[in-house]
Scaffold this active site. Structure first.
Site, short mmCIF file in Angstrom:
data_model
loop_
_atom_site.label_atom_id
_atom_site.label_comp_id
_atom_site.label_asym_id
_atom_site.label_seq_id
_atom_site.Cartn_x
_atom_site.Cartn_y
_atom_site.Cartn_z
N GLU A 122 0.74 -0.90 -0.15
CA GLU A 122 0.15 -0.25 0.27
C GLU A 122 0.66 1.27 -0.34
O GLU A 122 0.73 2.56 -0.52
CB GLU A 122 -0.74 0.63 1.40
CG GLU A 122 -0.42 -0.67 2.45
CD GLU A 122 -0.75 -0.31 3.65
OE1 GLU A 122 -2.69 -0.30 3.46
OE2 GLU A 122 -1.13 -0.17 5.05
N LYS A 174 29.74 -0.52 7.05
CA LYS A 174 29.11 -1.99 6.87
C LYS A 174 28.21 -1.50 6.23
O LYS A 174 27.63 -1.75 5.12
CB LYS A 174 29.17 -3.15 7.80
CG LYS A 174 29.11 -4.45 6.81
CD LYS A 174 28.75 -5.77 7.97
CE LYS A 174 28.28 -7.11 8.37
NZ LYS A 174 28.33 -7.15 9.89
N CYS A 198 -13.47 16.17 28.39
CA CYS A 198 -14.24 15.55 27.14
C CYS A 198 -15.36 14.27 28.09
O CYS A 198 -16.97 15.00 28.89
CB CYS A 198 -14.28 15.32 26.41
SG CYS A 198 -15.21 15.25 24.76
N LEU A 199 -15.36 13.78 27.86
CA LEU A 199 -16.03 12.66 28.68
C LEU A 199 -16.23 12.51 29.95
O LEU A 199 -16.93 12.59 30.62
CB LEU A 199 -15.96 11.29 27.99
CG LEU A 199 -16.52 10.28 28.01
CD1 LEU A 199 -18.58 10.23 28.69
CD2 LEU A 199 -15.68 8.45 28.50
N GLN A 219 -18.50 15.09 30.85
CA GLN A 219 -19.85 15.12 30.58
C GLN A 219 -20.12 14.06 32.56
O GLN A 219 -20.93 13.85 33.14
CB GLN A 219 -19.84 13.90 29.98
CG GLN A 219 -19.56 14.89 28.31
CD GLN A 219 -20.04 14.36 26.93
OE1 GLN A 219 -19.99 13.19 27.15
NE2 GLN A 219 -19.33 15.31 26.13
N HIS A 258 -10.31 19.47 24.20
CA HIS A 258 -9.32 18.81 24.13
C HIS A 258 -8.02 19.19 24.98
O HIS A 258 -7.51 20.03 24.07
CB HIS A 258 -8.94 17.38 23.31
CG HIS A 258 -9.70 16.43 23.08
ND1 HIS A 258 -9.97 15.44 23.86
CD2 HIS A 258 -11.28 17.02 22.98
CE1 HIS A 258 -11.16 14.61 23.92
NE2 HIS A 258 -11.57 15.51 23.01
N GLU A 287 -5.23 18.34 25.91
CA GLU A 287 -3.77 18.11 25.52
C GLU A 287 -3.24 17.88 24.32
O GLU A 287 -2.39 17.73 24.00
CB GLU A 287 -4.82 16.36 26.08
CG GLU A 287 -5.22 15.40 24.79
CD GLU A 287 -6.70 15.53 25.13
OE1 GLU A 287 -7.25 16.67 25.58
OE2 GLU A 287 -7.12 14.53 24.83
#
Ligand code: GLN
Length: 538
Positions: free
Chosen positions: A150, A224, A383-384, A387, A510, A512
């Protein structure tokens, strides 16, 4: 503009992103303006819909792009601010090509991998160059390992690109592994030789080889590798396992003068050798701190090294700022459900509940927040985690029995966290959350406002679908919850806090994603400080 392309060989997880970011940091310290970019060969359009088990953290940029976690390294190691143009996946490449084909842009031609797909890849490099004319060096890291099917089109595109812009303007750096065979007591160079042979088969001769190595790289092995890989011996650079922190990486790579090699190779003229005092000071503070705190991170993907990468890094930044080692205890939220908060996190100095999705471990996190609130243990909800703190407060302080987020309980009688109207009809999962930086207003006189040094407006990055439900705002405030920040445009709740508590703060955004080694995020700095204060009186 000059270009550096960083490829990887032998195995993945070599620290290629860190190597690339370190080169960026070293060149910046030489006074050069750098910008970084990552190409990911997978077919997802972005990592936003991938499980943390597949991908680790999704790093969010100011413009809302959900990107590879290497962009986090780039932003932490350099001053460049990335945009969605700085992370391209095969999914985006093919999406663009197919859209052009459907529009008829190819004027009846047969659409082919070469030139149409490779042109699309090259056009992204050109676009980033054009958009950032003041940049001296664009560093592009190619995800995956050379030899992967890929990645072939990317490698081919780079080969063509170098030919088009002139080989003197391009530096190819190949990062490989030198395995250490314990029984023989030897470092082996063969996989490196073979990986470089593969790259040369594809038309690319690396200019510099970075050898990731557990042991040191001796002269014999350098010779090498140089001979078999057709590079000068001085261009074989050791990249040793760092002993303490990833922030040692630029210091380590400087030992073999990688920045000097790049500057010479690209003819970047006379730039002073990097002083790096700021890095050295930072690293010293990380390695030899005066104090120590223990902070529990209670999450769902705790066994994964990379799922909360930026949070762990932010704790290190904040710790160094306070001359403190942050001992991170990774706690599986479900363990709190099974054994109770006291048994699992009873001994820690601070509790952090990070972001997350889905209902596994939610009740454990709610118990963690309750335990922190009732026992005056610093709590930081991200975040969560914010909450969760809201749900806990509604249930146990406001006595709203079975209060919840509609993410976890559609028929809760008290949906204190719920979807905004515009999220209700959303069916596509990709890039449809509330994403990216937005401006919020801070309420003066709050802890948040103090931590942000009295600023009245802040800009923070978001990645979430659910919000604090304004129908419950009055009720929660009457019981003592303080809303210390709301978004400037929509008035959505951004930060909550409890004024009577040493540190109980929840942020819907966030933080962070904006913490840096010598510039810790104010909320992390405040949280670590509060945890340290607690550790010192215990
Ligand atoms: N699951 C929550 C939401 O979508 C929180 C997201 C997060 O923590 N990033 O709102």
């Amino acid at each position: 503009m000059k270009y550096i392309f960083v490829t990887g060989g032998v195995v993945s997880s070599l620290g290629k992103g860190l190597a690339a970011a370190s080169i960026g940091a070293l060149l910046e310290h030489r006074g050069l303006k750098t910008l970084m970019q990552k190409f990911d060969p997978y077919l997802n359009v972005d990592p936003g819909t991938m499980s943390p088990y597949q991908h680790g953290e999704v790093y969010v940029l100011d413009d809302g792009a959900e990107t590879d976690l290497d962009l986090g390294h780039y932003e932490r190691f350099t001053s460049g601010v990335m945009s969605r143009m700085n992370n391209m996946t095969s999914g985006q490449v093919f999406d663009a090509v197919i859209k052009k084909e459907r529009r008829g842009d190819y004027l009846g031609k047969t659409v082919q991998f070469i030139p149409h797909v490779t042109d699309e890849i090259k056009s992204r490099i050109h676009k980033v160059s054009e958009d950032n004319p003041s940049v001296d060096v664009l560093i592009t890291e190619i995800g995956g390992t050379v030899g992967d099917m890929e990645g072939l089109l990317f490698i081919e595109a780079l080969r063509q690109f170098a030919l088009e812009v002139g080989k003197d303007n391009v530096c190819f750096i190949h990062v490989t592994l030198l395995p250490y065979i314990k029984a023989a007591g030897e470092v082996k160079t063969k996989p490196t030789q073979q990986s470089v042979a593969k790259l040369r088969e594809l038309g690319i001769q690396p200019d510099i080889i970075i050898c990731r190595t557990e042991a040191d790289l001796d002269e014999d092995n350098r010779r090498k590798i140089a001979m078999f890989c057709n590079v000068e011996k001085k261009n074989v650079v050791a990249f040793r396992d760092v002993a303490h922190t990833i922030y040692e990486c630029p210091l380590d790579l400087r030992r073999d003068k990688i920045d000097r090699l790049v500057v010479d190779r690209l003819g970047l003229g006379h730039t002073p050798a990097p002083a790096l005092e700021d890095w050295e000071t930072f690293v010293r503070r990380v390695i030899h701190p005066k104090h120590k705190v223990t902070i529990a991170v209670a999450g769902k993907y705790i066994e994964l090294q990379d799922a909360y990468k930026s949070i762990y890094e932010s704790l290190i930044h904040a710790g160094a700022h306070h001359d403190t080692k942050v001992n991170i205890v990774r706690v599986e939220a479900e363990a709190i459900e099974d054994h109770g908060a006291k048994a699992v996190i009873g001994e820690v100095d601070g509790i952090l509940v990070p972001g997350g999705f889905g209902d596994r471990g939610i009740e454990g996190k709610i118990q963690a927040a309750q335990y922190a609130r009732e026992n005056n243990i610093p709590y930081f909800g991200i975040c969560l985690g914010m909450q969760i703190a809201t749900i806990e407060f509604a249930r146990n302080v406001c006595k709203l029995k079975n209060a919840n987020s509609t993410e976890f309980d559609k028929s809760t009688p008290f949906p204190v966290i719920c979807l905004q109207e515009e999220q209700k009809g959303v069916e596509d999962m990709g890039a449809t959350m509330r994403l990216g930086s937005c401006e919020s207003i801070l309420l003066a006189g709050t802890k948040a406002s103090d931590l942000y040094n009295g600023a009245d407006r802040i800009h923070e990055r978001h990645r979430h679908r659910y919000e604090f439900n304004s129908d419950f705002q009055d009720k929660l405030q009457e019981s003592g919850l303080v809303i210390s920040s709301v978004s400037a445009k929509e008035g959505l709740v951004e930060i909550i806090e409890l004024p009577q508590h040493p540190f109980f703060v929840g942020a819907q955004f966030h933080p962070e994603f904006q913490s840096k080694p010598n510039k810790p995020h104010p909320l992390f700095a405040g949280f670590v400080k509060a945890s340290l204060d607690r550790a010192q009186i215990q």
